[in-house]
Design a protein around this motif. Structure first.
Motif, PDB file in Angstrom:
ATOM      1  N   ALA A  83       0.837  -1.193   0.000  1.00 12.57           N
ATOM      2  CA  ALA A  83       0.000   0.000   0.000  1.00 12.57           C
ATOM      3  C   ALA A  83       0.875   1.246   0.000  1.00 12.57           C
ATOM      4  CB  ALA A  83      -0.923   0.016   1.220  1.00 12.57           C
ATOM      5  N   TYR A  84       0.264   2.341  -0.401  1.00 14.66           N
ATOM      6  CA  TYR A  84       0.919   3.647  -0.379  1.00 14.66           C
ATOM      7  C   TYR A  84       0.037   4.573   0.432  1.00 14.66           C
ATOM      8  CZ  TYR A  84       2.942   8.052  -2.154  1.00 14.66           C
ATOM      9  OH  TYR A  84       3.544   9.288  -2.270  1.00 14.66           O
ATOM     10  N   GLU A  85       0.627   5.228   1.434  1.00 12.78           N
ATOM     11  CA  GLU A  85      -0.139   6.164   2.254  1.00 12.78           C
ATOM     12  C   GLU A  85       0.043   7.575   1.718  1.00 12.78           C
ATOM     13  OE1 GLU A  85       0.008   7.858   6.788  1.00 12.78           O
ATOM     14  OE2 GLU A  85       0.035   5.676   6.547  1.00 12.78           O
ATOM     15  N   LEU A  86      -1.057   8.223   1.425  1.00 15.09           N
ATOM     16  CA  LEU A  86      -1.018   9.561   0.843  1.00 15.09           C
ATOM     17  C   LEU A  86      -0.361  10.536   1.828  1.00 15.09           C
ATOM     18  CD1 LEU A  86      -2.103  11.034  -1.744  1.00 15.09           C
ATOM     19  CD2 LEU A  86      -4.042  11.759  -0.328  1.00 15.09           C
ATOM     20  N   PRO A  87       0.713  11.233   1.418  1.00 13.21           N
ATOM     21  CA  PRO A  87       1.359  12.209   2.315  1.00 13.21           C
ATOM     22  C   PRO A  87       0.366  13.287   2.744  1.00 13.21           C
ATOM     23  CG  PRO A  87       2.752  11.746   0.418  1.00 13.21           C
ATOM     24  CD  PRO A  87       1.428  11.117   0.127  1.00 13.21           C
ATOM     25  N   ARG A  88       0.432  13.650   4.030  1.00 14.72           N
ATOM     26  CA  ARG A  88      -0.535  14.612   4.553  1.00 14.72           C
ATOM     27  C   ARG A  88      -0.212  16.042   4.145  1.00 14.72           C
ATOM     28  NH1 ARG A  88      -2.261  12.454  10.578  1.00 14.72           N
ATOM     29  NH2 ARG A  88      -2.248  10.227  10.088  1.00 14.72           N
ATOM     30  N   THR A  89       1.083  16.366   4.035  1.00 11.42           N
ATOM     31  CA  THR A  89       1.490  17.721   3.664  1.00 11.42           C
ATOM     32  C   THR A  89       2.614  17.643   2.645  1.00 11.42           C
ATOM     33  OG1 THR A  89       3.243  17.980   5.323  1.00 11.42           O
ATOM     34  CG2 THR A  89       0.986  18.432   6.041  1.00 11.42           C
ATOM     35  N   LEU A  90       2.991  18.799   2.100  1.00 13.40           N
ATOM     36  CA  LEU A  90       4.102  18.849   1.153  1.00 13.40           C
ATOM     37  C   LEU A  90       5.438  18.535   1.821  1.00 13.40           C
ATOM     38  CD1 LEU A  90       3.135  22.014  -0.939  1.00 13.40           C
ATOM     39  CD2 LEU A  90       2.982  19.613  -1.633  1.00 13.40           C
ATOM     40  N   GLN A  91       5.479  18.600   3.155  1.00 14.33           N
ATOM     41  CA  GLN A  91       6.709  18.321   3.888  1.00 14.33           C
ATOM     42  C   GLN A  91       6.759  16.903   4.443  1.00 14.33           C
ATOM     43  OE1 GLN A  91       6.305  22.156   6.353  1.00 14.33           O
ATOM     44  NE2 GLN A  91       8.524  21.910   6.209  1.00 14.33           N
ATOM     45  N   SER A  92       5.740  16.109   4.161  1.00 11.84           N
ATOM     46  CA  SER A  92       5.685  14.750   4.692  1.00 11.84           C
ATOM     47  C   SER A  92       6.446  13.781   3.807  1.00 11.84           C
ATOM     48  CB  SER A  92       4.232  14.285   4.812  1.00 11.84           C
ATOM     49  OG  SER A  92       3.519  15.076   5.737  1.00 11.84           O
ATOM     50  N   ALA A  93       7.137  12.832   4.450  1.00 10.81           N
ATOM     51  CA  ALA A  93       7.781  11.757   3.705  1.00 10.81           C
ATOM     52  C   ALA A  93       6.727  10.830   3.140  1.00 10.81           C
ATOM     53  CB  ALA A  93       8.727  10.981   4.622  1.00 10.81           C
ATOM     54  N   ALA A  94       7.072  10.140   2.073  1.00 14.49           N
ATOM     55  CA  ALA A  94       6.185   9.110   1.534  1.00 14.49           C
ATOM     56  C   ALA A  94       6.245   7.899   2.460  1.00 14.49           C
ATOM     57  CB  ALA A  94       6.608   8.724   0.129  1.00 14.49           C
ATOM     58  N   ARG A  95       5.087   7.324   2.760  1.00 12.96           N
ATOM     59  CA  ARG A  95       5.025   6.078   3.528  1.00 12.96           C
ATOM     60  C   ARG A  95       4.589   4.964   2.585  1.00 12.96           C
ATOM     61  NH1 ARG A  95       4.836  10.939   6.693  1.00 12.96           N
ATOM     62  NH2 ARG A  95       4.691  10.435   8.924  1.00 12.96           N
ATOM     63  N   VAL A  96       5.449   3.998   2.405  1.00 11.94           N
ATOM     64  CA  VAL A  96       5.150   2.871   1.523  1.00 11.94           C
ATOM     65  C   VAL A  96       5.089   1.616   2.385  1.00 11.94           C
ATOM     66  CG1 VAL A  96       5.836   1.554  -0.507  1.00 11.94           C
ATOM     67  CG2 VAL A  96       6.344   4.005  -0.376  1.00 11.94           C
ATOM     68  N   LEU A  97       4.016   0.864   2.270  1.00 10.50           N
ATOM     69  CA  LEU A  97       3.848  -0.375   3.013  1.00 10.50           C
ATOM     70  C   LEU A  97       4.245  -1.536   2.122  1.00 10.50           C
ATOM     71  CD1 LEU A  97       2.848   0.284   5.840  1.00 10.50           C
ATOM     72  CD2 LEU A  97       1.717   1.786   4.191  1.00 10.50           C
ATOM     73  N   VAL A  98       5.202  -2.318   2.570  1.00 13.87           N
ATOM     74  CA  VAL A  98       5.766  -3.414   1.792  1.00 13.87           C
ATOM     75  C   VAL A  98       5.563  -4.716   2.543  1.00 13.87           C
ATOM     76  CG1 VAL A  98       7.877  -4.328   0.747  1.00 13.87           C
ATOM     77  CG2 VAL A  98       7.481  -1.857   0.793  1.00 13.87           C
ATOM     78  N   SER A  99       5.220  -5.767   1.806  1.00 16.41           N
ATOM     79  CA  SER A  99       5.037  -7.084   2.411  1.00 16.41           C
ATOM     80  C   SER A  99       6.303  -7.918   2.260  1.00 16.41           C
ATOM     81  CB  SER A  99       3.868  -7.815   1.747  1.00 16.41           C
ATOM     82  OG  SER A  99       3.819  -9.162   2.166  1.00 16.41           O
ATOM     83  N   ARG A 100       6.759  -8.499   3.358  1.00 14.44           N
ATOM     84  CA  ARG A 100       7.893  -9.410   3.308  1.00 14.44           C
ATOM     85  C   ARG A 100       7.410 -10.818   2.960  1.00 14.44           C
ATOM     86  NH1 ARG A 100      11.444  -8.505   8.725  1.00 14.44           N
ATOM     87  NH2 ARG A 100       9.989 -10.136   9.362  1.00 14.44           N
ATOM     88  N   PRO A 101       8.323 -11.711   2.557  1.00 14.67           N
ATOM     89  CA  PRO A 101       7.915 -13.084   2.237  1.00 14.67           C
ATOM     90  C   PRO A 101       7.230 -13.811   3.389  1.00 14.67           C
ATOM     91  CG  PRO A 101      10.108 -12.649   1.375  1.00 14.67           C
ATOM     92  CD  PRO A 101       9.740 -11.466   2.214  1.00 14.67           C
TER      93      PRO A 101
END
Length: 449
Positions: A83-101
């Motif tokens: 999943a990708y979490e939409l950044p809340r502000t222009l100064q927010s880092a991107a949050r990417v959710l990754v699944s491990r094996p």
């Protein structure tokens, strides 16, 4: 107690004995739940504090979510996009959710200017998930969920017997009934702090307990079984039943673990007789169109956090706000067109009732006022539990449990029996354990005079 009331309700000694044993079991957990619940109550503020540095980066001049996802995937060996979490502000880092094996979800923070990884953390190890599992499962998974459900069941018995013991009998005035007599000393003051505080908080406590039952392992599955057998009481569930992996919750299927495209196999939850979810984790090359979908999602003004997932070549954009009545979900094509919208109002009646209950339980239904009310109730429960402990220690003879002795003849009353039957039918674990307490209540415990 009059003859009429004695026929209808248990005698005072029986009530006291049941209240004592229920309290001895429940009150330590009530105090524990009050403390952990208070911490979770301020989850939004705590999360903001923990992630402060990742929301105060240089303003993102340009953005490429697809590139951020690729960077995140490279930080997790054999990882797959979740999943990708939409950044809340222009100064927010991107949050990417990754699944491990192994099925674990990893949250990867990516600088949107430099496209570099700032931090990786297992989703289950995040502070809010730890507190959530501590509060509802004692960090013991479904075993802990069953224990806490047992506690909730007996706490309701504790409340019922407490109200009957508190009920005014030949008392004049409101002192000791509506407000505690703080000017007195000794047992009277502690009794009032326990009884009066308990009465004021009991209504809220019942609401907390009932609104938390859909999350529990036994009761939650019982509700789902009723739904599948009797009718569509609920539609799309967005609460967790028992111990559910974070990956399943993120994917939008909190009742079961999603299938994994790269493994080509089902990953059903052990002990759950539920259909497997249909969500797939996409490999890195399957995220084409994410940039366009993110631009569309940014225009929808959904309450944060906004989660973007991929399923069967279509994208899902949904709000996971704790204030569940504000949640919405959209199905979006890779070229950014919204083809379907789901709102809270479209959910089934039971979904909406539970949604309101969960939001109020978490202190998010009506903003900071909800947090303040829940905090006040939690502090009241702590005071009630502490006063009960002091009363017990003051009364308890040395070397004895201090339980109220059983009378040779005990009156349970028709009303008392009916209430117990209703509670036993509504709370499965209570029904199974009632016989144990009934037997215990018949065993006299010697106490020193």
């Amino acid at each position: 107690m009059t003859i009429h009331s004695a026929i209808l309700w248990p005698d005072r000694r029986t009530l006291w004995r049941w209240h004592f044993f229920a309290g001895l079991f429940c009150l330590p957990f009530v105090a524990f739940l009050s403390l952990t619940g208070t911490v979770y109550l301020f989850k939004p503020q705590i999360d903001d504090w923990i992630d402060w540095r990742y929301d105060h980066l240089p303003i993102a001049l340009s953005s490429s979510p697809e590139r951020d996802v690729q960077v995140a995937l490279s930080a997790v060996p054999q990882g797959a996009f979740l999943a990708y979490e939409l950044p809340r502000t222009l100064q927010s880092a991107a949050r990417v959710l990754v699944s491990r094996p192994d099925g674990q979800a990893v949250r990867v923070y990516v600088d949107r200017n430099t496209h570099t990884v700032l931090k990786t953390v297992l989703e289950e190890n995040r502070f809010e998930r730890l507190v959530f599992r501590l509060h509802g499962q004692l960090l013991l998974g479904n075993v802990g969920s069953v224990i806490m459900e047992m506690v909730a069941s007996w706490t309701i018995v504790l409340i019922v017997t407490g109200v009957l013991l508190w009920w005014p009998r030949h008392q004049r005035g409101l002192a000791g009934i509506v407000y505690p007599r703080l000017g007195t000393k000794g047992r009277t003051r502690w009794r009032d702090l326990h009884a009066v505080t308990g009465i004021w908080t009991s209504v809220f406590l019942v609401l907390f307990l009932v609104s938390g039952l859909p999350w529990s392992f036994v009761w939650g599955h019982a509700l789902q079984s009723v739904e599948n057998t009797v009718g569509r009481l609920t539609s799309v569930k967005d609460w967790e039943i028992g111990a559910v992996p974070a990956a399943a919750v993120i994917a939008g299927h909190p009742l079961g673990q999603p299938q994994k495209l790269v493994a080509k196999e089902k990953m059903d939850m052990p002990g759950m007789d539920m259909p497997a979810a249909s969500t797939f984790f996409a490999e890195g090359g399957g995220i084409s169109g994410l940039d366009t979908v993110v631009r569309t999602a940014s225009t929808l003004s959904l309450p944060a956090p906004v989660i973007i997932t991929l399923s069967d070549s279509l994208w899902t954009v949904r709000s996971d706000t704790q204030n569940r009545p504000l949640r919405e979900g959209m199905t979006v094509t890779p070229d950014g067109h919204v083809v379907k919208q789901e709102t809270f109002a479209e959910k089934g009646l039971m979904d909406r009732v539970i949604g309101y209950g969960v939001a109020a339980h978490e202190g998010q239904l009506f903003g900071k006022m909800n947090q303040a009310v829940n905090l006040l109730v939690a502090m009241g429960l702590l005071m009630m539990s502490s006063a009960a402990t002091v009363l017990w220690l003051k009364r308890k003879p040395a070397g004895s449990l201090g339980a109220p002795p059983a009378l040779p003849t005990q009156t349970y009353g028709l009303g008392g029996i009916i209430v117990l039957i209703i509670l036993a039918l509504f709370l499965p674990e209570l029904g199974l354990s009632l016989v144990v307490l009934a037997l215990t209540s018949l065993i006299p415990i010697k106490t020193k005079p």
